[in-house]
Scaffold this motif. Structure first.
Motif, mmCIF file in Angstrom:
data_model
loop_
_atom_site.group_PDB
_atom_site.id
_atom_site.type_symbol
_atom_site.label_atom_id
_atom_site.label_comp_id
_atom_site.label_asym_id
_atom_site.label_seq_id
_atom_site.Cartn_x
_atom_site.Cartn_y
_atom_site.Cartn_z
ATOM 1 N N HIS A 148 0.920 -1.092 -0.019
ATOM 2 C CA HIS A 148 -0.070 -0.162 0.007
ATOM 3 C C HIS A 148 0.798 1.406 -0.069
ATOM 4 C CE1 HIS A 148 -3.559 -2.445 0.888
ATOM 5 N NE2 HIS A 148 -2.654 -2.992 1.790
ATOM 6 N N ASP A 149 0.568 2.329 -0.901
ATOM 7 C CA ASP A 149 1.286 3.424 -0.857
ATOM 8 C C ASP A 149 0.776 4.431 0.292
ATOM 9 O OD1 ASP A 149 2.754 2.882 -3.124
ATOM 10 O OD2 ASP A 149 1.351 3.577 -4.686
ATOM 11 N N HIS A 150 -0.624 4.355 0.497
ATOM 12 C CA HIS A 150 -1.157 5.172 1.751
ATOM 13 C C HIS A 150 -2.399 3.944 2.089
ATOM 14 C CE1 HIS A 150 0.930 8.429 0.007
ATOM 15 N NE2 HIS A 150 0.039 8.688 -0.619
ATOM 16 N N PHE A 151 -2.299 4.221 3.518
ATOM 17 C CA PHE A 151 -3.351 3.255 4.194
ATOM 18 C C PHE A 151 -3.797 4.114 5.380
ATOM 19 C CE2 PHE A 151 -4.469 0.091 7.524
ATOM 20 C CZ PHE A 151 -5.206 -0.811 6.720
ATOM 21 N N HIS A 152 -5.120 4.507 5.474
ATOM 22 C CA HIS A 152 -5.724 5.265 6.357
ATOM 23 C C HIS A 152 -6.969 4.326 7.139
ATOM 24 C CE1 HIS A 152 -3.500 9.088 4.811
ATOM 25 N NE2 HIS A 152 -3.939 8.633 3.686
ATOM 26 N N GLU A 153 -6.803 4.364 8.295
ATOM 27 C CA GLU A 153 -7.644 3.455 8.859
ATOM 28 C C GLU A 153 -8.487 4.326 9.969
ATOM 29 O OE1 GLU A 153 -7.942 -0.315 11.724
ATOM 30 O OE2 GLU A 153 -6.971 -0.492 9.838
ATOM 31 N N PHE A 154 -9.756 4.310 9.928
ATOM 32 C CA PHE A 154 -10.662 5.150 11.035
ATOM 33 C C PHE A 154 -11.669 4.016 11.473
ATOM 34 C CE2 PHE A 154 -9.176 8.078 7.674
ATOM 35 C CZ PHE A 154 -8.693 9.244 8.485
ATOM 36 N N VAL A 155 -11.982 4.012 12.794
ATOM 37 C CA VAL A 155 -12.893 3.542 13.292
ATOM 38 C C VAL A 155 -14.031 4.447 14.022
ATOM 39 C CG1 VAL A 155 -13.721 1.928 15.234
ATOM 40 C CG2 VAL A 155 -11.426 1.299 13.857
ATOM 41 N N LEU A 156 -15.206 4.083 13.435
ATOM 42 C CA LEU A 156 -16.462 5.219 13.805
ATOM 43 C C LEU A 156 -17.404 4.454 14.803
ATOM 44 C CD1 LEU A 156 -17.214 6.319 10.083
ATOM 45 C CD2 LEU A 156 -15.517 7.143 11.590
ATOM 46 N N ILE A 157 -17.683 4.965 16.049
ATOM 47 C CA ILE A 157 -18.590 4.311 16.895
ATOM 48 C C ILE A 157 -19.762 5.286 17.130
ATOM 49 C CG2 ILE A 157 -18.887 3.800 19.430
ATOM 50 C CD1 ILE A 157 -15.890 3.204 19.257
ATOM 51 N N ASP A 158 -20.885 4.773 16.551
ATOM 52 C CA ASP A 158 -22.080 5.398 16.654
ATOM 53 C C ASP A 158 -22.878 4.405 17.780
ATOM 54 O OD1 ASP A 158 -24.864 6.314 16.407
ATOM 55 O OD2 ASP A 158 -24.786 6.275 14.150
ATOM 56 N N ARG A 159 -22.969 5.354 18.887
ATOM 57 C CA ARG A 159 -23.850 4.569 20.161
ATOM 58 C C ARG A 159 -25.102 4.347 19.978
ATOM 59 N NH1 ARG A 159 -21.158 2.221 23.806
ATOM 60 N NH2 ARG A 159 -18.901 2.880 23.963
ATOM 61 N N SER A 160 -25.813 5.460 19.411
ATOM 62 C CA SER A 160 -27.184 5.558 18.935
ATOM 63 C C SER A 160 -27.792 4.491 18.142
ATOM 64 C CB SER A 160 -27.954 6.856 18.739
ATOM 65 O OG SER A 160 -27.294 7.054 17.437
ATOM 66 N N GLN A 162 -25.808 1.424 17.996
ATOM 67 C CA GLN A 162 -24.904 0.322 18.420
ATOM 68 C C GLN A 162 -24.279 -0.071 17.250
ATOM 69 O OE1 GLN A 162 -28.530 -1.543 20.157
ATOM 70 N NE2 GLN A 162 -27.433 -1.294 21.989
ATOM 71 N N ARG A 163 -23.463 0.754 16.615
ATOM 72 C CA ARG A 163 -22.705 0.218 15.258
ATOM 73 C C ARG A 163 -21.298 0.709 15.336
ATOM 74 N NH1 ARG A 163 -26.418 1.841 11.324
ATOM 75 N NH2 ARG A 163 -27.234 -0.185 11.568
ATOM 76 N N VAL A 164 -20.272 -0.101 14.931
ATOM 77 C CA VAL A 164 -19.256 0.375 14.819
ATOM 78 C C VAL A 164 -18.663 0.133 13.453
ATOM 79 C CG1 VAL A 164 -18.050 -1.912 15.589
ATOM 80 C CG2 VAL A 164 -16.689 -0.009 15.444
#
Length: 172
Positions: A148-160, A162-164
């Motif tokens: 991978h030339d670039h690798f961006h990782e995000f984790v989003l937590i939506d409590r309302s 109940q989803r990640v």
């Protein structure tokens, strides 16, 4: 081995689908995995730990897909990743990083822009917590992890909800 998370679905945005010349942004993609967590999930670090343990996290993002016993995650050895390596980040900063990765000088095709808005921006806006995986350094890179030339990782937590949501934006 679900560790309190249930995989709900995935989306994949391959920029190649939107461009006529693959050399122009055609090797970029965004992978989105959505998982549901239970109401008993205590805190964000616990959700991050459950995500790291989940089989959907065992993806090298190099064409092999999810490997149930896989030792890799993106360019890294799975054993190198812990919840503490995820830094909290604002929605604005996450959007800026992704925009710069897409290339603000590129006239993004309308259909791609709509897909990114629906699959990424809307999820960023709904998240209560946004975390970015830190650069883990050379020691964490697996045997062929530099594809991978670039690798961006995000984790989003939506409590309302109940989803990640795990968002990986990369190019190879």
């Amino acid at each position: 081995m679900d560790h309190g998370l249930t995989h709900e679905g995935s989306a994949f945005i391959n920029f190649r689908r939107y461009v006529s010349d693959p050399k122009e942004h055609g090797f970029r993609w965004v992978d989105i995995k959505q998982l549901r967590f239970s109401a008993e999930a205590v805190d964000d670090r616990g959700v991050l730990a459950a995500l790291i343990e989940h089989e959907q996290f065992r993806d090298d993002y190099a064409g092999g897909g999810v490997l149930l016993d896989g030792p890799r995650h993106g360019p890294y050895w799975l054993r190198s990743i812990t919840p503490d390596l995820y830094e909290p980040i604002s929605q604005e900063k996450a959007a800026q990083i992704l925009l710069e990765w897409v290339d603000p000088l590129w006239d993004v095709p309308t259909e791609l822009e709509a897909d990114l808005r629906r699959e990424v921006s809307a999820r960023l806006a709904a998240a209560d917590g946004i975390y970015r995986l830190s650069d883990l350094g050379d020691a964490a890179i697996h045997d062929w992890g530099r594809v991978h030339d670039h690798f961006h990782e995000f984790v989003l937590i939506d409590r309302s909800a109940q989803r990640v949501t795990l968002i990986v934006a990369a190019d190879d």
